[in-house]
Design an enzyme around this catalytic site. Structure first.
Site, mmCIF file in Angstrom:
data_model
loop_
_atom_site.group_PDB
_atom_site.id
_atom_site.type_symbol
_atom_site.label_atom_id
_atom_site.label_comp_id
_atom_site.label_asym_id
_atom_site.label_seq_id
_atom_site.Cartn_x
_atom_site.Cartn_y
_atom_site.Cartn_z
ATOM 1 N N ASP A 5 0.852 -1.189 0.000
ATOM 2 C CA ASP A 5 0.000 0.000 0.000
ATOM 3 C C ASP A 5 0.889 1.240 0.000
ATOM 4 O OD1 ASP A 5 0.959 0.150 2.579
ATOM 5 O OD2 ASP A 5 -0.931 -0.350 3.527
ATOM 6 N N SER A 6 0.283 2.405 -0.129
ATOM 7 C CA SER A 6 1.068 3.622 -0.314
ATOM 8 C C SER A 6 1.540 4.253 0.985
ATOM 9 C CB SER A 6 0.234 4.653 -1.075
ATOM 10 O OG SER A 6 -0.830 5.121 -0.258
ATOM 11 N N GLY A 62 -11.346 4.354 0.688
ATOM 12 C CA GLY A 62 -12.281 5.119 1.492
ATOM 13 C C GLY A 62 -13.487 4.344 1.963
ATOM 14 N N ASP A 100 -8.084 -7.231 0.926
ATOM 15 C CA ASP A 100 -7.109 -7.472 1.996
ATOM 16 C C ASP A 100 -7.668 -6.947 3.306
ATOM 17 O OD1 ASP A 100 -5.343 -4.952 3.219
ATOM 18 O OD2 ASP A 100 -6.469 -4.467 1.411
ATOM 19 N N CYS A 120 -13.597 -28.275 8.466
ATOM 20 C CA CYS A 120 -12.386 -27.628 7.964
ATOM 21 C C CYS A 120 -11.227 -28.625 7.937
ATOM 22 C CB CYS A 120 -12.025 -26.431 8.855
ATOM 23 S SG CYS A 120 -10.532 -25.554 8.371
ATOM 24 N N CYS A 159 -7.947 -27.608 7.606
ATOM 25 C CA CYS A 159 -6.697 -26.882 7.802
ATOM 26 C C CYS A 159 -5.823 -27.594 8.836
ATOM 27 C CB CYS A 159 -6.959 -25.434 8.223
ATOM 28 S SG CYS A 159 -7.374 -25.205 9.981
ATOM 29 N N CYS A 164 -7.283 -27.514 12.477
ATOM 30 C CA CYS A 164 -8.444 -28.365 12.731
ATOM 31 C C CYS A 164 -8.110 -29.845 12.612
ATOM 32 C CB CYS A 164 -9.574 -27.995 11.773
ATOM 33 S SG CYS A 164 -10.295 -26.379 12.129
ATOM 34 N N HIS A 202 -5.901 -20.903 11.143
ATOM 35 C CA HIS A 202 -7.272 -21.305 10.812
ATOM 36 C C HIS A 202 -8.037 -20.172 10.132
ATOM 37 C CE1 HIS A 202 -11.319 -22.964 11.064
ATOM 38 N NE2 HIS A 202 -11.669 -21.763 11.486
#
Length: 379
Positions: A94-95, A218, A268, A306, A308, A311, A337
């Site tokens: 990002d800026s 914004g 994001d 799940c 992952c 889990c 997770h």
């Protein structure tokens, strides 16, 4: 050849959401996509290997924070951000504009840039479009963001009009200062608050500059969800269909799905790791706060649906114990997770677009998660 190229694959007949691929110097990723946030060149408690294992196609790092620590020149000497953090997939930076306006109470906006104080030690700092480009060129990210003014919500129309005009002038300066267009793509940021004519003006200004991608800024700054959705509905039609669209700072499951339906490709947010540190988890059945006493003797997984790492290997009772004891491993497990959940959710969104059923998927997901009705959860 531009450093960033968008390839359109399919449009969902049911919703108009789009499936695509963004091509970058460090690889390609399918969209819509969620980008884990690695503010200081690390996604908190996660290794690059973790992120690859859970399917992260691109991550985000923060210009402002890396400027302060360790300094963009050090990252440049290391060979750029990819080598510095051992991540060989795409990176977006990002800026720094959002941090300047959110972290510093003492700031002064001028045409040249923004004077403000370092949030760490109070030192006086100055960030301009040229400086933001210099830092990001040194970091070597695949996608850079133009320096913009991020106004608060709500804001008066006249203030927002001046802000949009300034952001457009700053965007021109960013393009002029960008020294690596051959291997770093620069996105413009559309502002304008909740006013359609200002969003239209901002989009027209930026589209005329021919950026390789565009962000909607914004939003996710305190406005109600219906306002966010309304702004997206009248903003995305003003953006090119052959370039990626990025909604900044959004990461709740409902907003990811609603954003995709309204034509957004990239998202994001720090939300999944931030709430994970407090023991709050996203599951297929809704929000779960693992610190609650009822999980003290619950030896099942966080989410039975799940697959992952967390889990598959650890119980609610064990994770509750770790979080209550402030053990780093507990934060690592909950962060893993939550990140996996959002990355997997976006994979399901992409599959639903392929099958022209994203509207049905949204309804089913909202019902299961608890986004419908008077007791709807915040995330």
């Amino acid at each position: 050849m531009t450093a960033i190229r968008y390839e359109h694959i399919k449009t969902c007949k049911q919703t108009g959401a789009r499936l695509g691929i963004v091509h970058t110097p460090h690889g390609s990723f399918e969209t819509p996509i969620f980008m884990p946030v690695g503010t200081l060149a690390t996604v908190k408690t996660m290794s690059p290997e973790d992120l690859k294992a859970m399917g992260a196609g691109i991550i985000l790092s923060n210009t402002y924070h890396l400027w302060l620590r360790p300094g963009h020149e050090i990252v440049k000497k290391a060979g750029g951000l990819h080598k510095f953090m051992n991540w060989d997939r795409p990176i977006l930076t990002d800026s720094g504009g959002f941090q300047v306006f959110s972290l510093s109470d003492l700031r002064r906006i001028e045409e040249e840039g923004v004077h403000f104080r370092n949030h760490l030690n109070g030192d006086k700092l100055f960030l301009s479009p040229e400086k933001a480009m210099d830092i990001q060129n040194a970091l070597g990210s695949d996608i850079m963001m133009a320096f913009d003014e991020c106004p608060p919500y709500p804001a008066e129309y006249d203030y927002l009009k001046r802000s949009v005009e300034r952001t457009s002038r700053w965007a021109e300066r960013c393009l002029e200062a960008h020294s690596r267009p051959q291997d770093q793509g620069l996105f413009g940021i559309v502002q304008g608050g909740e006013f359609e004519d200002l969003r239209r003006q901002s989009a027209a200004d930026l589209v005329s500059m021919d950026f390789p991608g565009y962000a909607v800024g914004g939003l996710s700054v305190g406005e109600p969800k219906d306002v966010m959705n309304r702004v997206l509905e009248f903003t995305t039609p003003y953006l090119p269909t052959d370039k990626p669209r990025y909604l900044m700072g959004v990461g709740s499951p409902d907003s990811l799905i609603d954003g995709a339906i309204r034509g957004i490709d990239m998202f994001d947010c720090v939300l999944p790791t931030r709430i994970a540190r407090n023991g709050t988890l996203m599951t297929s059945e809704g929000r779960l706060v693992v610190k609650n006493a009822k999980y003290a003797e619950d030896f099942g997984p966080i989410d039975p649906n799940c697959d992952c790492y967390t889990c598959q290997n650890y119980s609610r009772a064990y994770i509750r114990h770790l979080i209550r004891c402030n053990e780093t491993f507990g934060i690592r497990l909950t962060s893993y997770h939550n990140l996996y959940f959002l990355l997997n959710l976006m994979e399901q969104v992409r599959e639903a677009i392929r099958e022209d059923r994203l509207g049905d998927f949204r309804d089913e997901f909202f019902e299961k998660y608890g986004f419908n009705g008077p007791d709807a959860k915040n995330f």
